[in-house]
Write a protein that holds these residues in place. Structure first.
Motif, PDB file in Angstrom:
ATOM      1  N   PRO A 144       0.813  -1.223   0.000  1.00 49.05           N
ATOM      2  CA  PRO A 144       0.000   0.000   0.000  1.00 49.05           C
ATOM      3  C   PRO A 144       0.847   1.274   0.000  1.00 49.05           C
ATOM      4  O   PRO A 144       1.843   1.375   0.721  1.00 49.05           O
ATOM      5  N   ILE A 145       0.427   2.239  -0.803  1.00 49.38           N
ATOM      6  CA  ILE A 145       1.101   3.534  -0.932  1.00 49.38           C
ATOM      7  C   ILE A 145       0.177   4.613  -0.375  1.00 49.38           C
ATOM      8  O   ILE A 145      -1.016   4.639  -0.687  1.00 49.38           O
ATOM      9  N   ARG A 146       0.729   5.506   0.438  1.00 54.07           N
ATOM     10  CA  ARG A 146      -0.089   6.579   1.005  1.00 54.07           C
ATOM     11  C   ARG A 146      -0.640   7.479  -0.103  1.00 54.07           C
ATOM     12  O   ARG A 146       0.100   8.001  -0.924  1.00 54.07           O
ATOM     13  N   ARG A 147      -1.950   7.651  -0.092  1.00 52.27           N
ATOM     14  CA  ARG A 147      -2.629   8.397  -1.144  1.00 52.27           C
ATOM     15  C   ARG A 147      -2.191   9.860  -1.192  1.00 52.27           C
ATOM     16  O   ARG A 147      -2.094  10.459  -2.266  1.00 52.27           O
ATOM     17  N   ASN A 148      -1.901  10.458  -0.036  1.00 54.59           N
ATOM     18  CA  ASN A 148      -1.573  11.891  -0.026  1.00 54.59           C
ATOM     19  C   ASN A 148      -0.204  12.192  -0.631  1.00 54.59           C
ATOM     20  O   ASN A 148       0.139  13.355  -0.849  1.00 54.59           O
ATOM     21  N   LEU A 149       0.602  11.162  -0.919  1.00 52.47           N
ATOM     22  CA  LEU A 149       1.908  11.411  -1.525  1.00 52.47           C
ATOM     23  C   LEU A 149       1.780  12.006  -2.919  1.00 52.47           C
ATOM     24  O   LEU A 149       2.690  12.678  -3.402  1.00 52.47           O
ATOM     25  N   GLY A 150       0.668  11.753  -3.582  1.00 54.63           N
ATOM     26  CA  GLY A 150       0.537  12.162  -4.973  1.00 54.63           C
ATOM     27  C   GLY A 150      -0.134  13.493  -5.211  1.00 54.63           C
ATOM     28  O   GLY A 150      -0.530  13.784  -6.339  1.00 54.63           O
ATOM     29  N   ARG A 151      -0.247  14.320  -4.187  1.00 52.83           N
ATOM     30  CA  ARG A 151      -1.002  15.560  -4.394  1.00 52.83           C
ATOM     31  C   ARG A 151      -0.152  16.714  -4.938  1.00 52.83           C
ATOM     32  O   ARG A 151      -0.653  17.826  -5.111  1.00 52.83           O
ATOM     33  N   TYR A 152       1.134  16.470  -5.180  1.00 56.59           N
ATOM     34  CA  TYR A 152       2.004  17.513  -5.726  1.00 56.59           C
ATOM     35  C   TYR A 152       2.463  17.127  -7.132  1.00 56.59           C
ATOM     36  O   TYR A 152       2.720  15.960  -7.408  1.00 56.59           O
ATOM     37  N   ASP A 153       2.604  18.135  -8.013  1.00 51.28           N
ATOM     38  CA  ASP A 153       3.317  17.878  -9.260  1.00 51.28           C
ATOM     39  C   ASP A 153       4.750  18.390  -9.089  1.00 51.28           C
ATOM     40  O   ASP A 153       5.088  19.044  -8.097  1.00 51.28           O
ATOM     41  N   ARG A 154       5.608  18.088 -10.068  1.00 52.32           N
ATOM     42  CA  ARG A 154       7.035  18.382  -9.919  1.00 52.32           C
ATOM     43  C   ARG A 154       7.302  19.879  -9.754  1.00 52.32           C
ATOM     44  O   ARG A 154       8.059  20.291  -8.868  1.00 52.32           O
ATOM     45  N   ARG A 155       6.670  20.683 -10.594  1.00 52.22           N
ATOM     46  CA  ARG A 155       6.938  22.121 -10.540  1.00 52.22           C
ATOM     47  C   ARG A 155       6.504  22.716  -9.199  1.00 52.22           C
ATOM     48  O   ARG A 155       7.222  23.522  -8.594  1.00 52.22           O
ATOM     49  N   MET A 156       5.343  22.315  -8.726  1.00 50.64           N
ATOM     50  CA  MET A 156       4.854  22.806  -7.439  1.00 50.64           C
ATOM     51  C   MET A 156       5.798  22.395  -6.310  1.00 50.64           C
ATOM     52  O   MET A 156       6.124  23.193  -5.422  1.00 50.64           O
ATOM     53  N   ALA A 157       6.259  21.140  -6.353  1.00 49.34           N
ATOM     54  CA  ALA A 157       7.135  20.631  -5.300  1.00 49.34           C
ATOM     55  C   ALA A 157       8.478  21.358  -5.296  1.00 49.34           C
ATOM     56  O   ALA A 157       9.000  21.714  -4.233  1.00 49.34           O
ATOM     57  N   LEU A 158       9.049  21.580  -6.473  1.00 46.64           N
ATOM     58  CA  LEU A 158      10.339  22.271  -6.555  1.00 46.64           C
ATOM     59  C   LEU A 158      10.225  23.705  -6.054  1.00 46.64           C
ATOM     60  O   LEU A 158      11.133  24.219  -5.385  1.00 46.64           O
ATOM     61  N   ARG A 159       9.110  24.345  -6.354  1.00 45.19           N
ATOM     62  CA  ARG A 159       8.904  25.708  -5.867  1.00 45.19           C
ATOM     63  C   ARG A 159       8.796  25.711  -4.342  1.00 45.19           C
ATOM     64  O   ARG A 159       9.377  26.569  -3.662  1.00 45.19           O
TER      65      ARG A 159
END
Length: 391
Positions: free
Chosen positions: A168-183
């Motif tokens: 199982p993978i935590r669902r909330n891990l996927g709420r960012y895209d790369r550009r948002m995360a880098l910013r």
């Protein structure tokens, strides 16, 4: 007393983030799929366990007990403490009245699992590694089903049914895209991002490798940036070591929210714990895996070899970290090689599944006659759960 439609589930065990994180992900899936599910954790009571569960808002009780390590006197004390933990577990189960107990690994899983069987409560197990741990090898004889991430290298005792449904993978891990995360992390979108980490408690050998090789990393400062999760123990030393580097970097002791870090990462160097691997692979992140030499039954080496055989990882034994050209070769041949990274990312879909938690939860709920309506393949931050590929 239970409400008529309520399903109560206990997760028993812990010890490390590798045991607890998949259990938390599964608990979240239960709550999402069926409103009448109530979950609770039964843990030995380590500070790390409390912190992880509190960070995710999960209710828990503590059964105590000591791991059976050391000399014969220490083992004798441990047996006595585990017997007390079994009795406390039994009382807690009688109070909560669960319909199902899920053993998640670690010695706490023994106490909760045996207490469940003594009360005739169904028991299932979760196993993340290629080589099943000692606890699950022992507990399999008492369990109805063992849910595994990968095909196991050995047979388990008893008649426990094996179901290969992923981790199982935590669902909330996927709420960012790369550009948002880098910013959010104040990093450069035009550089390759290397994640360095060692699991929930850090890895001193990997930290020393990075510290020693900072001069070899410097020449790549225009193309490379680093997120370094050091663990609490080495944080100050590593923060000081990075202070004068021209390589853009983000140094943290740990991250309670791995979502932005995973989204920002292009390639990772890490231990070969199964949960870390499944989260990286599920989001298509190429892995350089340095197995922990002292891991029980050398299970991390087996995990690393499994992922490397599919082309999703580069297996780097710890003894090779001392090679003079190791860091430069890794950067040239893996980290900054876009074609190789793309190939490894594609292979990651063979190693992990984003929808594993949903698949396991639906399978467990089916034993209670609960069949939530099937949903379309969901999107975890730009990654399709049907394939594990970037959307």
């Amino acid at each position: 007393m239970q409400l008529n439609n309520q399903i109560r589930i206990i997760f028993a065990g812990g010890g490390t983030g590798g045991h607890l994180i998949p259990a938390i992900a599964l608990a979240q899936e239960f709550e999402r799929l069926h409103p009448e599910v109530r979950v609770r954790f039964l843990i030995p009571g380590k500070e790390l366990e409390r912190r992880i569960l509190a960070d995710h808002g999960m209710p828990f009780d503590e059964c105590g007990g000591e791991s059976p390590h050391g000399g014969w006197m220490a083992r004798l004390r441990s047996v006595k403490s585990l017997f007390g933990a079994f009795r406390r577990s039994r009382k807690l189960l009688q109070r909560f009245e669960p319909n199902l107990v899920i053993g998640v690994g670690g010695y706490g899983s023994v106490c909760g699992g045996l207490a469940a069987r003594s009360l005739k409560i169904p028991l299932v197990l979760m196993e993340q590694n290629v080589l099943a741990g000692k606890v699950n090898r022992f507990m399999a004889r008492f369990a109805d089903t063992t849910y595994v991430q990968w095909p196991l290298m050995q047979n388990l005792p008893g008649k426990s049914e094996l179901k290969i449904l992923g981790n199982p993978i935590r669902r909330n891990l996927g709420r960012y895209d790369r550009r948002m995360a880098l910013r959010l992390l104040d990093l450069n979108p035009n550089s390759t991002t290397l994640l360095v980490m060692g699991g929930s408690q850090g890895a001193s050998a990997i930290n020393r490798f990075i510290q020693t090789n900072l001069p070899n990393i410097e020449p790549y400062h225009r193309r490379l940036q680093v997120i370094h999760l050091t663990g609490e123990r080495d944080y100050e030393a590593m923060r000081t070591a990075w202070a004068h580097s021209r390589v853009r970097h983000k140094v943290l002791p740990f991250a309670s929210d791995m979502g932005p870090i995973l989204a920002a990462t292009d390639v990772a160097i890490s231990r070969a714990g199964a949960t870390t691997m499944s989260e990286l692979a599920a989001f298509g992140k190429p892995m350089i895996l340095v197995p922990l030499p002292g891991a029980a039954d050398d299970h991390q080496t087996h995990n690393a070899r499994y992922a490397a055989a599919y082309g999703a990882a580069y297996h780097l034994p710890q003894e090779q970290l001392g090679d003079s050209d190791c860091a430069s070769a890794l950067i040239r041949e893996v980290v900054l090689d876009e074609a190789r990274r793309a190939s490894m990312s594609k292979a990651c879909r063979l190693v992990a599944r984003l929808d594993a938690g949903k698949r396991i939860a639906l399978d467990m709920l089916a034993r209670f006659g609960v069949k939530p309506s099937e949903e379309p393949a969901e999107n975890f931050g730009g990654v399709s759960s049907a394939s594990g590929r970037a959307a």
